[in-house]
Design an enzyme around this catalytic site. Structure first.
Site, mmCIF file in Angstrom:
data_model
loop_
_atom_site.group_PDB
_atom_site.id
_atom_site.type_symbol
_atom_site.label_atom_id
_atom_site.label_comp_id
_atom_site.label_asym_id
_atom_site.label_seq_id
_atom_site.Cartn_x
_atom_site.Cartn_y
_atom_site.Cartn_z
ATOM 1 N N CYS A 1 0.834 -1.205 0.000
ATOM 2 C CA CYS A 1 0.000 0.000 0.000
ATOM 3 C C CYS A 1 0.866 1.252 0.000
ATOM 4 C CB CYS A 1 -0.941 0.010 1.211
ATOM 5 S SG CYS A 1 -0.059 0.135 2.779
ATOM 6 N N CYS B 1 3.555 1.594 2.650
ATOM 7 C CA CYS B 1 4.804 0.867 2.359
ATOM 8 C C CYS B 1 5.727 1.728 1.505
ATOM 9 C CB CYS B 1 4.497 -0.432 1.618
ATOM 10 S SG CYS B 1 3.418 -1.560 2.506
ATOM 11 N N ASP C 1 8.705 25.304 -34.540
ATOM 12 C CA ASP C 1 9.768 25.588 -35.495
ATOM 13 C C ASP C 1 9.181 25.275 -36.875
ATOM 14 O OD1 ASP C 1 12.444 25.943 -36.557
ATOM 15 O OD2 ASP C 1 12.485 23.770 -36.759
ATOM 16 N N ASP D 1 13.081 20.287 -33.918
ATOM 17 C CA ASP D 1 13.801 19.047 -34.250
ATOM 18 C C ASP D 1 15.300 19.255 -34.413
ATOM 19 O OD1 ASP D 1 13.753 20.479 -36.654
ATOM 20 O OD2 ASP D 1 13.824 18.641 -37.838
ATOM 21 N N ASP E 1 17.131 24.314 -31.901
ATOM 22 C CA ASP E 1 15.871 24.368 -31.157
ATOM 23 C C ASP E 1 16.037 23.951 -29.704
ATOM 24 O OD1 ASP E 1 14.375 25.092 -33.445
ATOM 25 O OD2 ASP E 1 14.282 23.002 -34.084
#
Length: 743
Positions: A16, A19, A420, A620, A624
């Site tokens: 649980c 724990c 971009d 990409d 960037d």
């Protein structure tokens, strides 16, 4: 400067949220540990250390807290152990139901006028193995918790069922001979059976949340066909090195990341990139380990192995995301620290309160037992991690890799997306946008330009050759081909001395462009790149003009439409000139344009936009990366650079712009599931515990409610597995309607 390191340890024995908190506190006390997060759903601890920390000390700390951990990472052994535990749980559950059924049957038959009950001694014989054999796991875990100075769900179950069982034994032994005492053996036995049912269903559901990782791990082939001097050898992948050549036959998985040297085929990359259509492969194309080869035999040069392959990095990203803890979990952690002690106090208060109100010891004890049994820290502990595991898993299936839980939780708040241009919304590959011929038609113009550029690797040459190929035009041979440095190319085609190049070449030839001046001006204003085709001899003259431009990616317009439909504004951020940026923005319906922005200034633009809301940046390239890091959410497009992917919180495995709104959508749905789960987990306890304390729930009903609470939380999270990106839903609906219309 201290070195840092990370460890991921599998942990067993947790039941649980209490724990989880105890393991985390134990790990943080180890000198050198800076971060320790434990995930109940996948039973793993993620630990970050500074300096030289002995991993054995981490395992020791977990052992002292009452749990087991291992340094040995063997996924197959762990899966086998999980299956073995699952089978044991199933048999224990079946045995518990078989033994508890005759105890609870009289209670079920009573409404039908059937009054029958097992003798007290037989009830004792049936209930005892349920209590002390099948329920032994609760006693063991409860003792470990008490020894560590804490409490957990097992302690509540052990105390509650022991109280019911002990009261029944006392009633039986002190009853007047010849009378049937009021026994509660059925309550303790049924509660244990119901808790075992809940744990079994819970573990079954948790295995489903981890199915994405198992599916990815199953893609890893273990052997490959290595080609050495024309001979084929069946070898283990672990023996391969960079540059080795491997043969991949039809229907086989690519054993490595590499580049095709020989052959043509298609690759099924659905489980890696989410691309449902086969991808053509020919010499020079990249292939990804784990993808399935189609119809052709391919010879592949190895470029990445082991932990550096795309598949290994995907698995690592998904595992990290599923192990991470969402910020909203901090509230749960605070509650779980005091949950069990508070429940114990409420149970004692219930017992004392009923006794003071004049109730019998029997009635007061049963109400206290109901309080102990209905309290469920399990549901609290599972609410967040199961939703995160299910959400990140289904996202990975469609090529959306989410780096951590914080990104998942934050992405649903995005109010603006910054794009971009090149490589993100456009293909980054030039195409012929316009052409004008002053001599002959377009096809004759293309034939002359294509002949000049045969064999050239220049992007603009490829754009011309692509169109000549699409139109099926025959190209003449070129003689005396020569490069004009910084201007273009020249050569003799069909006896004519021709040149193709930029305005500088035109000016050096003392040619005016009067007839095409207006077109050239307009196309340049749009940001197009111009190439002039001229005849050099005997009389220099302009033959025609080409305007090249980047092409929009398929799905880009649909992506912007989906964002707009959710009231998310879109911005274009590019270093290109304002004309070409405006053309793209107008074509897609983008709200705002930031053009001619230097790479160093992109991050500053994103920071400015963040003042008005939560910003996601999509890019990409290397340039960037600063902007991706500066944004609230960075999204790196597939096929981009490693630097961009490292800076981003979300990586898209293929360059489809429609995955951007899809990523925000799965974030929104996952966060919604987290909130639903936490709401029901809290409400369940806030309502259930008082009802039990006021005597409105008997222990059997309380046990059933407790079992169902954690199962309902996990089941609700698993509903995320039915999610798919909106554009795929539309495509599937279109396919279905097409089939219906077909005669």
């Amino acid at each position: 400067m201290h070195n840092s390191n990370t460890f991921d340890l599998p942990i067993s024995g947790m039941t649980c949220a209490s724990c989880v908190g105890r393991v985390e506190r134990a790990l943080r006390k180890v000198p050198g540990v800076s971060v320790a997060t434990v995930n109940l759903a996948n039973e793993r601890a993620h630990i970050e250390v500074i300096g030289d920390v002995d991993p054995a000390s981490l395992v020791s700390a977990i052992d002292k807290a009452g749990y087991s951990a291992s340094l040995v990472e063997d996924p197959s052994a762990q899966q086998a152990d999980q299956l073995r535990r699952h089978d044991t749980e199933r048999w224990h559950l079946i045995l518990a139901i078989v033994l508890a059924l005759p105890l609870v049957l009289p209670m079920l038959l009573q409404p039908f006028g059937v009054h029958w009950m097992l003798p007290a001694w037989l009830q004792f014989l049936v209930a005892t193995p349920v209590q002390f054999f099948l329920g032994a796991r609760f006693y063991v875990a409860a003792w470990k918790a008490v020894r560590a100075g804490a409490g957990n769900m097992d302690l509540l179950v052990a105390l509650g069922t022991s109280a019911g069982y002990g009261l029944s034994v006392y009633q039986w032994l002190t009853a007047t001979p010849g009378t049937m005492p009021h026994l509660y053996f059925e309550a303790s036995a049924v509660v244990i059976a119901l808790v075992l049912l809940g744990k079994y269903l819970e573990s079954s559901a948790k295995r489903q949340t981890a199915s994405a990782i198992r599916a990815l791990e199953a893609l890893r082939p273990e052997r490959a066909i290595q080609v050495i001097d024309g001979q084929e050898f069946d070898v283990a992948i672990s023996t391969l090195q960079i540059g080795d050549r491997v043969l991949v036959k039809p229907g086989e998985r690519f054993p490595v990341d590499g580049e095709v040297i020989e052959g043509q085929s298609h690759a099924d990359e659905a489980l890696i990139s989410g691309e449902s259509l086969p991808v053509p492969k020919q010499p020079g194309d990249k292939v990804t380990g784990g993808a399935i080869n189609g119809e052709g035999v391919l010879l592949v040069s190895t470029q990445a192995l082991g932990t550096e392959t795309v598949l290994a990095r995907i698995i690592r990203l998904v595992e990290d995301a599923q192990s991470a803890k969402a910020p909203i979990q901090k509230l749960v952690d605070k509650v779980s620290q005091v949950f069990v002690p508070v429940v114990l106090l409420i149970a004692v208060a219930t017992l004392v309160g009923w006794l003071m109100a004049g109730a019998s010891v029997e009635a007061a004890l049963i109400n206290a037992v109901a309080v102990l049994v209905i309290a469920c820290p399990c549901a609290l502990g599972l609410a967040t991690p199961t939703a995160i595991m299910a959400g990140t898993g289904v996202a990975a299936r469609y090529g959306i890799l989410i780096k951590d839980a914080e990104v998942l939780e934050r992405a649903h708040e995005v109010t603006a997306v910054v794009f971009d241009k090149t490589g993100t919304l456009t293909s980054g590959t030039p195409r012929i946008a316009y052409m004008a011929a002053l001599e002959g038609d377009e096809n004759s113009l293309l034939q002359l330009a294509g002949a000049l550029q045969r064999g050239s690797e220049h992007p603009l040459a490829k754009a011309v050759l692509d169109v000549t190929s699409e139109r099926g035009l025959k190209l003449e041979d070129v003689r005396n081909s020569r490069s004009l440095a910084g201007r273009g190319i020249a050569g003799t085609v069909k006896g004519r001395d021709l040149a193709l190049g930029n305005r500088r070449m035109l000016e050096e030839s003392d040619l005016a462009s009067d007839d095409l001046a207006a077109s050239a001006h307009n196309w340049e204003a749009e940001g197009r790149t111009l190439s002039w085709l001229i005849e050099l001899r005997p009389q220099p003259k302009v033959i025609g003009l080409f305007a090249f431009g980047d092409t929009l990616k398929p799905g880009a317009e649909q992506a912007i439409e989906q964002l707009s439909a959710r009231h998310i504004s879109s911005h274009l951020l590019t270093g290109d000139n304002r004309g070409s940026a405006r053309i793209v923005a107008d074509a897609l319906g983008i709200d705002d344009v930031h053009a001619e922005v230097l790479p160093a200034d992109k991050a500053a633009t994103v920071v400015t936009l963040k003042k008005t809301g939560v910003v996601a940046m999509v890019g990409d390239g290397i340039n960037d990366a600063p902007a991706l890091a500066a944004a609230d959410i960075g999204i790196a497009m597939g096929g981009g650079t490693d630097i961009a992917m490292h800076a981003a919180g979300i990586t898209l495995m293929r360059g489809d712009p429609r995955l951007i709104p899809a990523a925000l959508d799965i974030s929104r749905r996952t966060y919604s599931k987290i909130r639903q789960n936490l709401f029901w987990a809290f409400v369940y306890n806030l309502i259930g515990i008082p009802l039990a304390a006021f005597g409105l729930l008997n222990p059997v009903i309380a046990g059933a409610a407790m079992a169902l609470s954690s199962v309902s939380v996990v089941s609700n999270a698993l509903l995320l597995k039915t999610w798919k990106p909106k554009f795929l839903e539309t495509r599937d609906e279109h396919r279905a309607s097409s089939k219906e219309e077909r005669p």
